[in-house]
Design a protein around this motif. Structure first.
Motif, PDB file in Angstrom:
ATOM      1  N   SER A 246       0.832  -1.215   0.000  1.00 21.19           N
ATOM      2  CA  SER A 246       0.000   0.000   0.000  1.00 21.19           C
ATOM      3  C   SER A 246       0.859   1.255   0.000  1.00 21.19           C
ATOM      4  N   THR A 247       2.008   1.200   0.668  1.00 21.43           N
ATOM      5  CA  THR A 247       2.914   2.359   0.666  1.00 21.43           C
ATOM      6  C   THR A 247       3.435   2.636  -0.739  1.00 21.43           C
ATOM      7  N   VAL A 248       3.805   1.580  -1.450  1.00 16.92           N
ATOM      8  CA  VAL A 248       4.295   1.760  -2.823  1.00 16.92           C
ATOM      9  C   VAL A 248       3.192   2.309  -3.712  1.00 16.92           C
ATOM     10  N   TYR A 249       1.978   1.777  -3.547  1.00 15.04           N
ATOM     11  CA  TYR A 249       0.868   2.288  -4.343  1.00 15.04           C
ATOM     12  C   TYR A 249       0.623   3.770  -4.065  1.00 15.04           C
ATOM     13  N   SER A 250       0.692   4.165  -2.800  1.00 20.04           N
ATOM     14  CA  SER A 250       0.468   5.574  -2.456  1.00 20.04           C
ATOM     15  C   SER A 250       1.539   6.472  -3.055  1.00 20.04           C
ATOM     16  N   ARG A 251       2.788   5.980  -3.110  1.00 20.98           N
ATOM     17  CA  ARG A 251       3.858   6.786  -3.719  1.00 20.98           C
ATOM     18  C   ARG A 251       3.613   6.933  -5.222  1.00 20.98           C
ATOM     19  N   VAL A 252       3.131   5.878  -5.852  1.00 18.52           N
ATOM     20  CA  VAL A 252       2.855   5.961  -7.294  1.00 18.52           C
ATOM     21  C   VAL A 252       1.694   6.906  -7.565  1.00 18.52           C
ATOM     22  N   TYR A 253       0.649   6.821  -6.736  1.00 22.36           N
ATOM     23  CA  TYR A 253      -0.485   7.716  -6.923  1.00 22.36           C
ATOM     24  C   TYR A 253      -0.099   9.175  -6.690  1.00 22.36           C
ATOM     25  N   GLY A 254       0.976   9.386  -5.940  1.00 26.77           N
ATOM     26  CA  GLY A 254       1.419  10.754  -5.684  1.00 26.77           C
ATOM     27  C   GLY A 254       2.241  11.359  -6.805  1.00 26.77           C
ATOM     28  N   ILE A 255       2.571  10.583  -7.838  1.00 30.22           N
ATOM     29  CA  ILE A 255       3.328  11.122  -8.970  1.00 30.22           C
ATOM     30  C   ILE A 255       2.452  12.091  -9.751  1.00 30.22           C
ATOM     31  N   GLU A 256       3.004  13.198 -10.135  1.00 30.51           N
ATOM     32  CA  GLU A 256       2.244  14.178 -10.914  1.00 30.51           C
ATOM     33  C   GLU A 256       1.811  13.549 -12.236  1.00 30.51           C
ATOM     34  N   GLU A 257       0.570  13.773 -12.609  1.00 34.37           N
ATOM     35  CA  GLU A 257       0.006  13.148 -13.792  1.00 34.37           C
ATOM     36  C   GLU A 257       0.761  13.533 -15.065  1.00 34.37           C
ATOM     37  N   ARG A 258       1.171  14.775 -15.183  1.00 27.70           N
ATOM     38  CA  ARG A 258       1.909  15.214 -16.367  1.00 27.70           C
ATOM     39  C   ARG A 258       3.235  14.469 -16.489  1.00 27.70           C
ATOM     40  N   GLU A 259       3.940  14.327 -15.341  1.00 24.73           N
ATOM     41  CA  GLU A 259       5.217  13.626 -15.356  1.00 24.73           C
ATOM     42  C   GLU A 259       5.010  12.148 -15.687  1.00 24.73           C
ATOM     43  N   ARG A 260       3.952  11.544 -15.167  1.00 23.15           N
ATOM     44  CA  ARG A 260       3.688  10.135 -15.438  1.00 23.15           C
ATOM     45  C   ARG A 260       3.401   9.904 -16.917  1.00 23.15           C
ATOM     46  N   LEU A 261       2.548  10.736 -17.504  1.00 22.05           N
ATOM     47  CA  LEU A 261       2.239  10.583 -18.925  1.00 22.05           C
ATOM     48  C   LEU A 261       3.452  10.873 -19.799  1.00 22.05           C
ATOM     49  N   ARG A 262       4.220  11.877 -19.431  1.00 17.75           N
ATOM     50  CA  ARG A 262       5.385  12.253 -20.234  1.00 17.75           C
ATOM     51  C   ARG A 262       6.429  11.145 -20.240  1.00 17.75           C
ATOM     52  N   ARG A 263       6.700  10.539 -19.092  1.00 12.03           N
ATOM     53  CA  ARG A 263       7.750   9.536 -18.990  1.00 12.03           C
ATOM     54  C   ARG A 263       7.268   8.165 -19.482  1.00 12.03           C
ATOM     55  N   ARG A 264       6.034   7.777 -19.159  1.00 15.46           N
ATOM     56  CA  ARG A 264       5.557   6.435 -19.500  1.00 15.46           C
ATOM     57  C   ARG A 264       4.943   6.374 -20.901  1.00 15.46           C
ATOM     58  N   TYR A 265       4.562   7.492 -21.460  1.00 13.78           N
ATOM     59  CA  TYR A 265       3.993   7.514 -22.810  1.00 13.78           C
ATOM     60  C   TYR A 265       4.830   8.416 -23.711  1.00 13.78           C
ATOM     61  N   SER A 266       4.522   9.695 -23.718  1.00  9.90           N
ATOM     62  CA  SER A 266       5.275  10.642 -24.540  1.00  9.90           C
ATOM     63  C   SER A 266       4.859  12.056 -24.149  1.00  9.90           C
ATOM     64  N   PRO A 267       5.700  13.047 -24.448  1.00 15.25           N
ATOM     65  CA  PRO A 267       5.294  14.433 -24.182  1.00 15.25           C
ATOM     66  C   PRO A 267       4.023  14.813 -24.935  1.00 15.25           C
ATOM     67  N   LYS A 268       3.843  14.245 -26.139  1.00 17.05           N
ATOM     68  CA  LYS A 268       2.639  14.548 -26.912  1.00 17.05           C
ATOM     69  C   LYS A 268       1.389  14.066 -26.183  1.00 17.05           C
ATOM     70  N   ARG A 269       1.465  12.860 -25.614  1.00 19.03           N
ATOM     71  CA  ARG A 269       0.319  12.316 -24.879  1.00 19.03           C
ATOM     72  C   ARG A 269       0.009  13.195 -23.669  1.00 19.03           C
ATOM     73  N   ALA A 270       1.025  13.667 -22.989  1.00 22.44           N
ATOM     74  CA  ALA A 270       0.802  14.536 -21.831  1.00 22.44           C
ATOM     75  C   ALA A 270       0.145  15.842 -22.247  1.00 22.44           C
ATOM     76  N   SER A 271       0.574  16.390 -23.384  1.00 24.03           N
ATOM     77  CA  SER A 271      -0.008  17.651 -23.856  1.00 24.03           C
ATOM     78  C   SER A 271      -1.456  17.455 -24.268  1.00 24.03           C
ATOM     79  N   GLU A 272      -1.727  16.344 -24.981  1.00 21.61           N
ATOM     80  CA  GLU A 272      -3.089  16.108 -25.431  1.00 21.61           C
ATOM     81  C   GLU A 272      -4.055  15.911 -24.267  1.00 21.61           C
TER      82      GLU A 272
END
Length: 627
Positions: free
Chosen positions: A182-208
């Motif tokens: 649960s601690t690991v899950y909470s740390r992941v949920y605390g990641i900023e959504e823009r940073e998560r989309l940018r790193r795990r997908y692409s900057p374009k996906r984050a912008s869209e």
């Protein structure tokens, strides 16, 4: 609660403590500051009962649960009599505390918290002071952050469970306390959504996903000012015309008028979207629909027609072809492409597609929206509509249903009613009149038909190994590109992919299209799809020399194979049905055998005693003739 200002009351003016000496009129008060004993005249609207805090007041009541909010209201009701007293004494507070079953200190604390803000939400339960702070060792926190950065925030997009296992293994190797899942899950949920989309997908996906929409598609002000065109596969399997066997999913191209939301035209094909379907859709949108409706025996009106001012399309390859650009220029139509990365510029036609697919999913043979919705439904087995029948069904849906239903995009107006108001006007605005028909419909249709460039030979013109000829070609046989050069001149030939038995030659002198039939008039009319299937069959058989004779032999062979397959399938079904019937009859005999039993009796052998004792004389029953 005392909510009035009176002489002798402690107030705050410009965040300084002061005593009200006298009230003047209905809006002023004479006050004396506590700190330097200065007398001032202040407006009562500038006075407060508590010092002004620089900290903004949060709206905690919006986030509080019903249980916590009811508890805060109950606390307010407890201290409310004390707040309304002009002079409050300790005995009063003790009495309220005893009645509520609380300590005197608690009542004083509630009064102080309320008087600081004057809000009931100040009496909500305070959050823990250590809420949000980590209780893990620093080295564990550093390891979690490192694993998230190096393992989780990758374009391979590993799962959170995989991240937890990675962290647990690293903690074991480093001999440090491991966090819980649960601690690991909470740390992941605390990641900023823009940073998560940018790193795990692409900057374009984050912008869209997260960038604000920049502008919107400008709506048309009148019919045929702006028409949107787009493609989509239809959620339905169609069958062929002759044998009613499934042939696949068709593609739908529609043209939608932005101002009225009317469908101005459409095209259904069995091939993937291309310049052909786009051009034929534009032609269908601009031309009058009376012949189209009469051919299908549809007694309804489809009144929108005429050249559009602007065609709005996306950035697909089929909308950037030479044919479409030239045809639009030829007829004064602006071809505009959607800005890249801004899907909000094309919502009208997308909404129409969703409406049409919902209707198509009610037909037999539907593929539904996805595999999960399809489940075990046999789309090909249930398919029953041909492409022509689907075109007729879709036309009926447009002219009878879609145009007459209320549309949310135009204030719940039916599109055809809005079109009528544009044409004839209403009480507020005059009408713009009916659109002018296209002057030369055949030229317009052929201009938006895909064309090819070929040289003219003595035997005519050869397109896809098929020969076409007409006397109009004779003057252009062997024509050179320019005088004094040996390079042959290429001419424009347009053809309808649905029937390639005739192509249209654009005569450079008359600037008109001339029909060219097969050189061999005995050949059957075929579509471009049959032609490509025949060519594919020949390639699979590794036949190097491909000519017209071979192509039509291939088509004949394909049709023969198809007929044989149908007959074999019919015989196999008949054989299976016969065997099933025999097995059923045998099973029935086995079941009835134990029910209807007949007692078998031994046959009796006759004895001599069974006969009469009277002796038998030979021929005693024969009468002799007198003659």
């Amino acid at each position: 609660m005392n909510s009035h200002f009176r002489p002798g009351q402690l107030v705050y003016w410009r965040n300084q403590a002061a005593i009200i000496l006298e009230l003047q009129g209905l809006s002023d008060a004479i006050i004396r500051t506590v700190e330097n004993s200065q007398t001032e005249v202040a407006r009562t609207t500038d006075l407060t009962r508590n010092p002004t805090s620089e900290k903004p007041l949060a709206s905690y009541h919006l986030l509080a649960s019903d249980k916590d909010w009811d508890k805060a209201v109950a606390r307010y009701e407890v201290i409310r009599p004390l707040l309304e007293m002009t002079s409050r004494e300790k005995n009063d507070v003790d009495a309220v505390a005893e009645k509520a079953g609380k300590s005197t200190a608690t009542i004083y604390r509630w009064i102080r918290r309320f008087e600081e803000t004057g809000l009931v939400s100040s009496l909500l339960r305070s959050a823990r002071a250590d809420k949000g702070t980590s209780k893990l060792p620093d080295e564990t926190e550093e390891l979690i952050a490192r694993c998230i950065d190096q393992y989780y925030l990758r374009q391979e997009r590993p799962s959170v469970l995989g991240l937890f296992r990675q962290i647990k293994l690293a903690c074991y190797e480093d001999d440090i306390p491991a966090p819980t899942k649960s601690t690991v899950y909470s740390r992941v949920y605390g990641i900023e959504e823009r940073e998560r989309l940018r790193r795990r997908y692409s900057p374009k996906r984050a912008s869209e996903k997260l960038e604000p929409l920049r502008g919107k598609f400008p709506g048309g002000k009148f019919p045929n000012e702006v028409v949107q065109i787009d493609h989509t596969p239809v959620d339905l399997i169609v069958v062929d015309q002759e044998h009613r066997l499934p042939v696949g999913r068709p593609y739908l191209t529609i043209a939608l008028d932005v101002a009225t939301k009317m469908i101005t035209g459409f095209r259904m094909t069995l091939e993937a979207p291309g310049a052909s379907s786009a051009g034929l859709c534009v032609a269908h949108a601009a031309l009058a629909k009376e012949h189209w409706l009469a051919k299908r025996d549809i007694h309804a009106e489809w009144p929108i027609y005429g050249k559009m001012n602007k065609i709005h399309v996306d950035n697909a390859k089929e909308f950037r072809g030479k044919m479409l650009r030239r045809a639009c220029k030829e007829h004064g139509i602006t071809l505009e492409h959607r800005p890249k990365g801004q899907p909000n510029y094309g919502p009208h036609v997308e909404r129409a597609f969703r409406t049409f697919m919902q209707e198509a999913q009610n037909l037999p043979g539907t593929t539904f929206s996805n595999v999960q919705e399809r489940f075990t439904y046999d789309s090909e087995g249930k398919a029953c509509m041909t492409l022509d029948e689907l075109e007729t069904w879709f036309t009926v849906f447009i002219v009878y249903c879609y145009h007459h239903r209320s549309h949310a995009g135009i204030n719940d107006y039916p599109p055809i009613k809005l079109y009528h108001e544009f044409v004839h006007g209403n009480a507020d605005t005059p009408g713009i009149g009916l659109p002018a028909p296209v002057d030369n419909e055949e030229k317009f249709r052929l201009d938006f038909t895909p064309y090819l460039e070929r040289t003219v030979q003595r035997q005519g013109v050869v397109i896809d190994n098929i020969h076409y000829f007409s006397p109009v070609l004779r003057k252009w046989v062997g024509a050179a590109e320019a005088k004094g050069t040996s390079k042959k001149r290429k001419f424009i030939f347009a053809r309808d992919p649905r029937d390639i038995s005739v192509v249209y030659f654009f005569d450079p002198d008359t600037k008109t299209y001339c029909p060219l039939p097969y050189l061999n008039s005995t050949r059957p009319a075929i579509s471009i799809w049959e032609l490509r299937a025949a060519q594919k069959l020949l390639r699979e058989r590794a036949i190097q020399h491909v000519d017209e004779e071979m192509i039509f032999k291939g088509i004949k062979e394909m049709r023969r194979i198809e007929q044989q397959a149908i007959e074999k399938t019919r015989l196999a079904k008949k054989q299976r049905a016969s065997e099933k019937r025999k097995r059923r009859m045998a099973e029935r005999r086995t079941q009835w055998q134990d029910i209807h039993t007949i007692e078998e009796r031994p046959a009796e052998t006759p004895t001599i005693e069974a006969f009469d004792d009277e002796p038998i004389e030979a021929f005693n029953d024969i009468q002799l003739s007198e003659y």
